[in-house]
Motif scaffolding. Structure first.
Motif, PDB file in Angstrom:
ATOM      1  N   GLN A  40      -4.593   3.938   8.513  1.00 36.35           N
ATOM      2  CA  GLN A  40      -3.340   3.209   8.378  1.00 36.35           C
ATOM      3  C   GLN A  40      -2.197   4.020   8.990  1.00 36.35           C
ATOM      4  O   GLN A  40      -2.213   5.267   8.971  1.00 36.35           O
ATOM      5  CB  GLN A  40      -3.040   2.923   6.909  1.00 36.35           C
ATOM      6  CG  GLN A  40      -4.195   2.256   6.167  1.00 36.35           C
ATOM      7  CD  GLN A  40      -4.487   0.865   6.681  1.00 36.35           C
ATOM      8  OE1 GLN A  40      -3.615   0.005   6.706  1.00 36.35           O
ATOM      9  NE2 GLN A  40      -5.731   0.648   7.108  1.00 36.35           N
TER      10      GLN A  40
ATOM     11  N   GLU B  49      -5.299   5.827  -3.851  1.00 34.16           N
ATOM     12  CA  GLU B  49      -5.563   5.242  -5.167  1.00 34.16           C
ATOM     13  C   GLU B  49      -6.370   3.951  -5.030  1.00 34.16           C
ATOM     14  O   GLU B  49      -7.315   3.699  -5.800  1.00 34.16           O
ATOM     15  CB  GLU B  49      -4.239   4.966  -5.876  1.00 34.16           C
ATOM     16  CG  GLU B  49      -4.406   4.426  -7.288  1.00 34.16           C
ATOM     17  CD  GLU B  49      -3.082   4.189  -7.974  1.00 34.16           C
ATOM     18  OE1 GLU B  49      -3.066   3.539  -9.033  1.00 34.16           O
ATOM     19  OE2 GLU B  49      -2.040   4.652  -7.444  1.00 34.16           O
ATOM     20  N   ARG B  50      -6.018   3.119  -4.035  1.00 35.77           N
ATOM     21  CA  ARG B  50      -6.749   1.861  -3.836  1.00 35.77           C
ATOM     22  C   ARG B  50      -8.163   2.119  -3.296  1.00 35.77           C
ATOM     23  O   ARG B  50      -9.103   1.405  -3.659  1.00 35.77           O
ATOM     24  CB  ARG B  50      -5.978   0.957  -2.857  1.00 35.77           C
ATOM     25  CG  ARG B  50      -4.633   0.486  -3.386  1.00 35.77           C
ATOM     26  CD  ARG B  50      -4.796  -0.321  -4.652  1.00 35.77           C
ATOM     27  NE  ARG B  50      -3.539  -0.951  -5.053  1.00 35.77           N
ATOM     28  CZ  ARG B  50      -3.384  -1.694  -6.146  1.00 35.77           C
ATOM     29  NH1 ARG B  50      -4.418  -1.863  -6.964  1.00 35.77           N
ATOM     30  NH2 ARG B  50      -2.219  -2.227  -6.431  1.00 35.77           N
TER      31      ARG B  50
ATOM     32  N   LEU C 129       0.835  -1.203   0.000  1.00 31.63           N
ATOM     33  CA  LEU C 129       0.000   0.000   0.000  1.00 31.63           C
ATOM     34  C   LEU C 129       0.865   1.247   0.000  1.00 31.63           C
ATOM     35  O   LEU C 129       1.903   1.311   0.680  1.00 31.63           O
ATOM     36  CB  LEU C 129      -0.917  -0.001   1.224  1.00 31.63           C
ATOM     37  CG  LEU C 129      -1.952  -1.130   1.308  1.00 31.63           C
ATOM     38  CD1 LEU C 129      -2.721  -1.038   2.626  1.00 31.63           C
ATOM     39  CD2 LEU C 129      -2.906  -1.087   0.129  1.00 31.63           C
ATOM     40  N   ASN C 130       0.419   2.248  -0.738  1.00 35.17           N
ATOM     41  CA  ASN C 130       1.092   3.548  -0.774  1.00 35.17           C
ATOM     42  C   ASN C 130       0.330   4.485   0.166  1.00 35.17           C
ATOM     43  O   ASN C 130      -0.625   5.161  -0.234  1.00 35.17           O
ATOM     44  CB  ASN C 130       1.111   4.088  -2.206  1.00 35.17           C
ATOM     45  CG  ASN C 130       1.867   5.396  -2.315  1.00 35.17           C
ATOM     46  OD1 ASN C 130       2.666   5.749  -1.445  1.00 35.17           O
ATOM     47  ND2 ASN C 130       1.600   6.141  -3.386  1.00 35.17           N
ATOM     48  N   ILE C 131       0.747   4.503   1.421  1.00 34.98           N
ATOM     49  CA  ILE C 131       0.011   5.220   2.452  1.00 34.98           C
ATOM     50  C   ILE C 131       0.319   6.715   2.391  1.00 34.98           C
ATOM     51  O   ILE C 131       1.486   7.121   2.324  1.00 34.98           O
ATOM     52  CB  ILE C 131       0.346   4.672   3.856  1.00 34.98           C
ATOM     53  CG1 ILE C 131       0.122   3.157   3.904  1.00 34.98           C
ATOM     54  CG2 ILE C 131      -0.475   5.374   4.928  1.00 34.98           C
ATOM     55  CD1 ILE C 131      -1.287   2.740   3.613  1.00 34.98           C
ATOM     56  N   SER C 132      -0.757   7.509   2.422  1.00 32.73           N
ATOM     57  CA  SER C 132      -0.609   8.964   2.443  1.00 32.73           C
ATOM     58  C   SER C 132      -1.862   9.577   3.065  1.00 32.73           C
ATOM     59  O   SER C 132      -2.869   8.900   3.251  1.00 32.73           O
ATOM     60  CB  SER C 132      -0.401   9.512   1.026  1.00 32.73           C
ATOM     61  OG  SER C 132      -1.553   9.230   0.223  1.00 32.73           O
TER      62      SER C 132
ATOM     63  N   ASP D 106      -4.290   4.272   1.468  1.00 32.89           N
ATOM     64  CA  ASP D 106      -3.854   4.308   0.084  1.00 32.89           C
ATOM     65  C   ASP D 106      -4.997   4.913  -0.729  1.00 32.89           C
ATOM     66  O   ASP D 106      -5.990   4.250  -1.042  1.00 32.89           O
ATOM     67  CB  ASP D 106      -3.527   2.897  -0.402  1.00 32.89           C
ATOM     68  CG  ASP D 106      -2.857   2.896  -1.772  1.00 32.89           C
ATOM     69  OD1 ASP D 106      -3.154   3.811  -2.571  1.00 32.89           O
ATOM     70  OD2 ASP D 106      -2.060   1.985  -2.052  1.00 32.89           O
TER      71      ASP D 106
ATOM     72  N   HIS E 277      -6.136  -3.491   3.527  1.00 31.83           N
ATOM     73  CA  HIS E 277      -6.187  -2.372   4.479  1.00 31.83           C
ATOM     74  C   HIS E 277      -6.598  -2.836   5.877  1.00 31.83           C
ATOM     75  O   HIS E 277      -6.863  -1.992   6.744  1.00 31.83           O
ATOM     76  CB  HIS E 277      -7.199  -1.315   4.006  1.00 31.83           C
ATOM     77  CG  HIS E 277      -6.684  -0.433   2.913  1.00 31.83           C
ATOM     78  ND1 HIS E 277      -6.706  -0.796   1.584  1.00 31.83           N
ATOM     79  CD2 HIS E 277      -6.109   0.813   2.954  1.00 31.83           C
ATOM     80  CE1 HIS E 277      -6.211   0.185   0.845  1.00 31.83           C
ATOM     81  NE2 HIS E 277      -5.832   1.171   1.639  1.00 31.83           N
TER      82      HIS E 277
END
Length: 558
Positions: free
Chosen positions: A552, A444-445, A397-400, A442, A529
């Protein structure tokens, strides 16, 4: 003899003090002393006449002389006291055997100890246990138990020799436990009454019915049975007392007392004790059989569990290997398809931008079909790649931090044109405090999850229907809900909803396009997630998909 109440109470008081305070006899005598009431004159007269008649009819009665200066006084209650003491000792012995059976499951030790104690109490020359073949409980290997105080021995055996075992099965049984007073007495351990005692004999049937055999002198009783008499002589048996050991209405064996050198008149108390001990041994045998059965069943169950576990592990490893190979295959094939597909989509898009005079309307329709089919195929390949990557554990996951409202609005806007073409009303219901709009996950997800759910809702909602996206936050969890007024899902089909390549309508009457990967991928992304997804549906009314996504933790790069 007296009928005076005070004298009787005084006698009972003195008799009571002969026994321990916590004994059963002491408590009974105390109770009798307290409930003494006036005598009935009629019963008193009748008792006196009967007692006088008994004394006059008994021959050879000894008359106790009055005490003299040279002759010590004889305590007239001494025989009663001796009898009571013996009864107490007998009850104590029986209690010891019962207690040992309750506390221990070691059958050889229980039997060897019991027959040793009973032999000593009854002052027997020998006490044995005769076991009939066919009983479940097997004796252990040859064991010898010796009383350290007097060196008297009790021994048990088991049969390992096949020829001996066949003899026992033919002739009925054999002696498995023995307790002897001294080593000079013949050992009969392992003996069997061969041709003299068969299962067809009348004695066998009597024992099965609970008959107790008392023989005061074998020379007189078996004078006409030469075979059995010779066997008893060989075994050095002059008198014997046998009580059956009956287990679940079946004759397991016999508890046999032997007097070796002289006849013996067996009294009722001795018979009763032997019967009681035989009953307690039957309980010990039942416990041992039950424990043996439970142990065997436990071992069998453990073995089956081990075998089943190994089978399941092998099946799981095979399934994981097959799943991994399938995912790798799909990823490879999908990757190889992307390159030619990119050319198809790109060139069809370029041709569609040419001026109208260069292409006819039919050509443009063909190009549009090629372009749309390519886009649809690209979407399907991307879903396959995403799913295979997640299943292979290669997706991170690209967490932001992002705005939940912005993600929801963009997901809805991206499908606005498609919904309008299908004449579906798209609605956004924001139930979120603006101060809680910022969320960590994430983005995008999350957008992909919402897009898949909204696309699915639009696909299965008829014209003029409604599709609504709701959003709110509880604690540290963002909750997305997609509600439609579509065709609904039957309850029995709900478990298949998130399976890969599953479509709920039959392939032969498929009204709705799709590969069945959208919801499966959505579930995988939600679980990635650490969230969950649930669905409620009613036929012809619609469905509600609810997704919980916890916040997250941000990853710090060093």
């Amino acid at each position: 003899m007296t009928f005076n109440l005070e004298a009787i109470a005084s006698f009972l008081h003195e008799l009571r003090d002969l026994f321990e305070c916590d004994s059963y006899t002491h408590q009974n005598l105390e109770r009798y002393r307290q409930i003494i009431g006036p005598n009935d004159s009629t019963l008193q007269s009748k008792f006196s006449l009967l007692l006088l008649e008994y004394l006059l009819t008994q021959p050879n009665q000894e008359i106790i002389a009055p005490p003299s200066p040279t002759t010590p006084a004889v305590y007239i209650c001494q025989p009663v006291e001796d009898a009571l003491k013996k009864q107490v000792s007998q009850e104590r012995l029986l209690n010891q055997v019962t207690t040992q059976i309750r506390k221990s499951l070691d059958l050889p030790v229980i039997m060897a100890t019991a027959i040793t104690q009973v032999r000593e109490f009854l002052e027997l020359d020998r006490l044995v246990i005769y076991k009939f073949e066919g009983s479940k409980v097997k004796t252990q290997q040859y064991q010898s138990f010796t009383d350290e105080d007097n060196g008297k021995r009790s021994t048990s055996i088991s049969v390992n020799n096949q020829s001996l075992l066949e003899d026992y099965q033919h002739y009925g049984g054999y002696i498995v436990y023995e307790a002897r007073a001294t080593d000079t007495i013949t050992c009969v351990l392992n003996y069997t009454e061969k041709s003299c005692f068969m299962r067809t004999s009348q004695c066998w049937e009597k024992y099965r019915q609970g008959f107790t055999l008392a023989v005061d002198d074998v020379e007189k009783t078996y004078a006409l049975e030469e075979c059995l008499l010779n066997f008893l002589r060989e075994s050095q048996v002059r008198a014997k007392l046998a009580a059956p050991i009956i287990l679940e209405d079946k004759l397991w064996g016999l508890l046999i007392a032997h007097q070796c050198n002289e006849p013996r008149q067996w009294i009722d108390s001795e018979k009763n004790l032997l019967i009681a001990i035989a009953e307690q041994l039957a309980i010990a045998i039942y416990q041992a059989e039950l424990m043996q059965t439970l142990t065997q069943e436990k071992q069998t169950l453990e073995q089956r569990v081990i075998e089943r576990t190994i089978g399941l592990r092998d099946a799981l490893l095979a399934a994981e290997a097959a799943n991994r190979l399938r995912s790798e295959f799909l990823a490879t094939i999908s990757h190889e398809l992307l390159t030619p597909l990119t050319y198809v989509i790109g060139m069809s898009s370029t041709l569609l931008r040419w001026p109208l005079g260069e292409l006819s309307q039919r050509q443009r329709d063909y190009l549009q079909t090629i372009h749309d089919s390519g886009e649809h195929l690209l979407e399907m390949i991307n879903d396959i790649l995403d799913l295979s990557q997640i299943e292979a554990g290669k997706t991170a996951l690209n967490i932001s931090e992002f705005s939940l409202v912005n993600v929801a609005e963009k997901a809805l806007e991206s499908l606005r044109k498609k919904a309008t073409s299908e004449q579906i009303n798209l609605n956004l219901d924001l139930q979120i405090d603006p101060r809680r709009d910022r969320f960590t996950a994430d983005a995008e997800r999350i957008a992909q999850i919402l897009s898949n759910l909204l696309t699915n809702a639009i696909k299965f909602t008829p014209e003029s229907g409604n599709v609504t996206l709701r959003l709110w936050v509880e604690d540290d969890t963002a909750i997305f809900q997609v509600e439609d007024t579509g065709i609904g899902i039957r309850e029995e089909q709900l478990p298949l909803l998130f399976e890969k390549f599953q479509q709920l309508d039959t392939p032969y009457r498929r009204r709705y396009e799709g590969t069945g990967l959208g919801l499966a991928l959505t579930k995988q992304l939600v679980e990635l997630h650490r969230g969950r997804i649930e669905v409620e549906s009613t036929i012809s009314i619609g469905s509600i998909f609810t997704v919980w996504i916890p916040t997250q933790a941000m990853r710090v790069l060093s």
